[in-house]
Design a protein around this motif. Sequence first.
Motif, PDB file in Angstrom:
ATOM      1  N   ARG A   2       0.844  -1.196   0.000  1.00  0.00           N
ATOM      2  CA  ARG A   2       0.000   0.000   0.000  1.00  0.00           C
ATOM      3  C   ARG A   2       0.872   1.235   0.000  1.00  0.00           C
ATOM      4  O   ARG A   2       2.011   1.200   0.439  1.00  0.00           O
ATOM      5  N   GLY A   3       0.290   2.330  -0.405  1.00  0.00           N
ATOM      6  CA  GLY A   3       0.993   3.603  -0.356  1.00  0.00           C
ATOM      7  C   GLY A   3      -0.002   4.738  -0.380  1.00  0.00           C
ATOM      8  O   GLY A   3      -1.173   4.547  -0.705  1.00  0.00           O
ATOM      9  N   ILE A   4       0.487   5.917  -0.027  1.00  0.00           N
ATOM     10  CA  ILE A   4      -0.344   7.112  -0.034  1.00  0.00           C
ATOM     11  C   ILE A   4       0.376   8.187  -0.835  1.00  0.00           C
ATOM     12  O   ILE A   4       1.562   8.405  -0.651  1.00  0.00           O
ATOM     13  N   VAL A   5      -0.361   8.825  -1.702  1.00  0.00           N
ATOM     14  CA  VAL A   5       0.161   9.960  -2.459  1.00  0.00           C
ATOM     15  C   VAL A   5      -0.638  11.180  -2.030  1.00  0.00           C
ATOM     16  O   VAL A   5      -1.863  11.142  -1.963  1.00  0.00           O
ATOM     17  N   ILE A   6       0.056  12.253  -1.709  1.00  0.00           N
ATOM     18  CA  ILE A   6      -0.593  13.480  -1.266  1.00  0.00           C
ATOM     19  C   ILE A   6      -0.624  14.469  -2.424  1.00  0.00           C
ATOM     20  O   ILE A   6       0.417  14.785  -2.987  1.00  0.00           O
ATOM     21  N   TYR A   7      -1.808  14.953  -2.757  1.00  0.00           N
ATOM     22  CA  TYR A   7      -1.977  15.932  -3.810  1.00  0.00           C
ATOM     23  C   TYR A   7      -2.293  17.295  -3.218  1.00  0.00           C
ATOM     24  O   TYR A   7      -2.925  17.394  -2.180  1.00  0.00           O
ATOM     25  N   GLN A   8      -1.856  18.342  -3.882  1.00  0.00           N
ATOM     26  CA  GLN A   8      -2.123  19.697  -3.426  1.00  0.00           C
ATOM     27  C   GLN A   8      -3.549  20.134  -3.753  1.00  0.00           C
ATOM     28  O   GLN A   8      -4.120  20.956  -3.059  1.00  0.00           O
ATOM     29  N   LYS A   9      -4.118  19.585  -4.807  1.00  0.00           N
ATOM     30  CA  LYS A   9      -5.456  19.996  -5.233  1.00  0.00           C
ATOM     31  C   LYS A   9      -6.369  18.778  -5.305  1.00  0.00           C
ATOM     32  O   LYS A   9      -5.983  17.737  -5.823  1.00  0.00           O
ATOM     33  N   PRO A  10      -7.599  18.910  -4.804  1.00  0.00           N
ATOM     34  CA  PRO A  10      -8.518  17.765  -4.827  1.00  0.00           C
ATOM     35  C   PRO A  10      -8.815  17.282  -6.239  1.00  0.00           C
ATOM     36  O   PRO A  10      -8.983  16.089  -6.461  1.00  0.00           O
ATOM     37  N   GLN A  11      -8.830  18.204  -7.206  1.00  0.00           N
ATOM     38  CA  GLN A  11      -9.106  17.776  -8.578  1.00  0.00           C
ATOM     39  C   GLN A  11      -7.987  16.888  -9.120  1.00  0.00           C
ATOM     40  O   GLN A  11      -8.236  15.987  -9.914  1.00  0.00           O
ATOM     41  N   ASP A  12      -6.743  17.106  -8.666  1.00  0.00           N
ATOM     42  CA  ASP A  12      -5.644  16.243  -9.084  1.00  0.00           C
ATOM     43  C   ASP A  12      -5.791  14.856  -8.485  1.00  0.00           C
ATOM     44  O   ASP A  12      -5.530  13.844  -9.140  1.00  0.00           O
ATOM     45  N   GLU A  34      -9.692   7.079  -1.953  1.00  0.00           N
ATOM     46  CA  GLU A  34      -9.351   8.090  -0.959  1.00  0.00           C
ATOM     47  C   GLU A  34      -8.865   7.394   0.298  1.00  0.00           C
ATOM     48  O   GLU A  34      -9.400   6.362   0.699  1.00  0.00           O
ATOM     49  N   ASP A  35      -7.830   7.943   0.938  1.00  0.00           N
ATOM     50  CA  ASP A  35      -7.333   7.397   2.197  1.00  0.00           C
ATOM     51  C   ASP A  35      -8.373   7.647   3.274  1.00  0.00           C
ATOM     52  O   ASP A  35      -8.795   8.772   3.496  1.00  0.00           O
ATOM     53  N   ARG A  36      -8.784   6.593   3.964  1.00  0.00           N
ATOM     54  CA  ARG A  36      -9.795   6.717   5.014  1.00  0.00           C
ATOM     55  C   ARG A  36      -9.219   6.448   6.390  1.00  0.00           C
ATOM     56  O   ARG A  36      -9.957   6.273   7.340  1.00  0.00           O
ATOM     57  N   SER A  37      -7.891   6.451   6.521  1.00  0.00           N
ATOM     58  CA  SER A  37      -7.290   6.114   7.816  1.00  0.00           C
ATOM     59  C   SER A  37      -7.270   7.292   8.766  1.00  0.00           C
ATOM     60  O   SER A  37      -6.885   7.149   9.909  1.00  0.00           O
ATOM     61  N   GLY A  48      -5.391   3.446   0.536  1.00  0.00           N
ATOM     62  CA  GLY A  48      -5.751   2.628  -0.589  1.00  0.00           C
ATOM     63  C   GLY A  48      -4.564   2.275  -1.441  1.00  0.00           C
ATOM     64  O   GLY A  48      -3.487   2.004  -0.946  1.00  0.00           O
ATOM     65  N   GLY A  49      -4.774   2.312  -2.738  1.00  0.00           N
ATOM     66  CA  GLY A  49      -3.736   1.932  -3.668  1.00  0.00           C
ATOM     67  C   GLY A  49      -2.620   2.940  -3.736  1.00  0.00           C
ATOM     68  O   GLY A  49      -2.575   3.923  -3.023  1.00  0.00           O
ATOM     69  N   ARG A  50      -1.717   2.682  -4.652  1.00  0.00           N
ATOM     70  CA  ARG A  50      -0.501   3.473  -4.760  1.00  0.00           C
ATOM     71  C   ARG A  50      -0.775   4.947  -4.973  1.00  0.00           C
ATOM     72  O   ARG A  50      -0.034   5.798  -4.515  1.00  0.00           O
ATOM     73  N   HIS A  51      -1.825   5.297  -5.647  1.00  0.00           N
ATOM     74  CA  HIS A  51      -2.107   6.696  -5.945  1.00  0.00           C
ATOM     75  C   HIS A  51      -3.344   7.198  -5.232  1.00  0.00           C
ATOM     76  O   HIS A  51      -4.071   8.021  -5.730  1.00  0.00           O
ATOM     77  N   SER A  52      -3.580   6.688  -4.032  1.00  0.00           N
ATOM     78  CA  SER A  52      -4.732   7.137  -3.257  1.00  0.00           C
ATOM     79  C   SER A  52      -4.619   8.639  -3.050  1.00  0.00           C
ATOM     80  O   SER A  52      -3.681   9.122  -2.450  1.00  0.00           O
ATOM     81  N   GLY A  53      -5.572   9.394  -3.564  1.00  0.00           N
ATOM     82  CA  GLY A  53      -5.421  10.840  -3.600  1.00  0.00           C
ATOM     83  C   GLY A  53      -5.763  11.544  -2.313  1.00  0.00           C
ATOM     84  O   GLY A  53      -6.758  11.268  -1.690  1.00  0.00           O
ATOM     85  N   ARG A  54      -4.864  12.470  -1.930  1.00  0.00           N
ATOM     86  CA  ARG A  54      -5.139  13.356  -0.809  1.00  0.00           C
ATOM     87  C   ARG A  54      -4.457  14.657  -1.118  1.00  0.00           C
ATOM     88  O   ARG A  54      -3.290  14.685  -1.409  1.00  0.00           O
TER      89      ARG A  54
END
Length: 157
Positions: A2-12, A34-37, A48-54
Motif C-alpha cells: 500500500r501507499g499514499i500519495v498526497i496531492y495539493q489539489k482535490p481535482q488532481d 481516498e485514504d480513510r485512515s 488505498g492503492g498506490r495513488h490514493s489521492g489526498r
Amino acid sequence: GRGIVIYQKPQDAQRAIRELQDSELNGRPLKIREDRSGGGFGGGRGGGGRHSGRGRGRGRSGRHFYHPAPPTEAAPEGTQLYVGNLPYGTNWKELKDYFSTAGEVQRAYVKVSEAGRSKGFGIVRFAKKEDAEKAIASLNGVEFQGRALDVRLDSKV
C-alpha cells in the motif's frame, strides 16, 4: 503493498483515481481510493492503492483532503508548539523541514479553513522537550518566507 500519495489539489487527486483505477504497476493491478485512515501519521491501517489521492480541499465524501490530520493524541508536556504568522502558502512539509533545524520533528500541521485555505498558523510537535525549547529560543520572531514567526508552547494541548 500500500501507499499514499498526497496531492495539493482535490481535482488532481480525483483525476488520479479516475485515470489510474484498474491500471497495472509492475504487473499488479492498482486499486485506488481516498485514504480513510484519518491522517498521514501513525495509527489506522493505511490507505488505498498506490495513488490514493489526498490534497487540499474537500472530496466528494466531505472529508478533508489536506496534508496530515491535526494531532489527536495528547502530546508529552512541553513538546508541542503553536506557530503563528505563517505565510498563507506554507504547507506542512515546509513547516516541518524548517523546524527540523531545532531537533527531531514528529509532526507538523498547518490549520486550514473549510475552503482548504491556510489560516496562517500551525502546530509542530517535537520528540523531545529540549528540542521544542530550542525552537522557541531560536525561531520565535525569525523571518520565514517574509513573515516574522510567533513560536510558543501550544496552550491547547
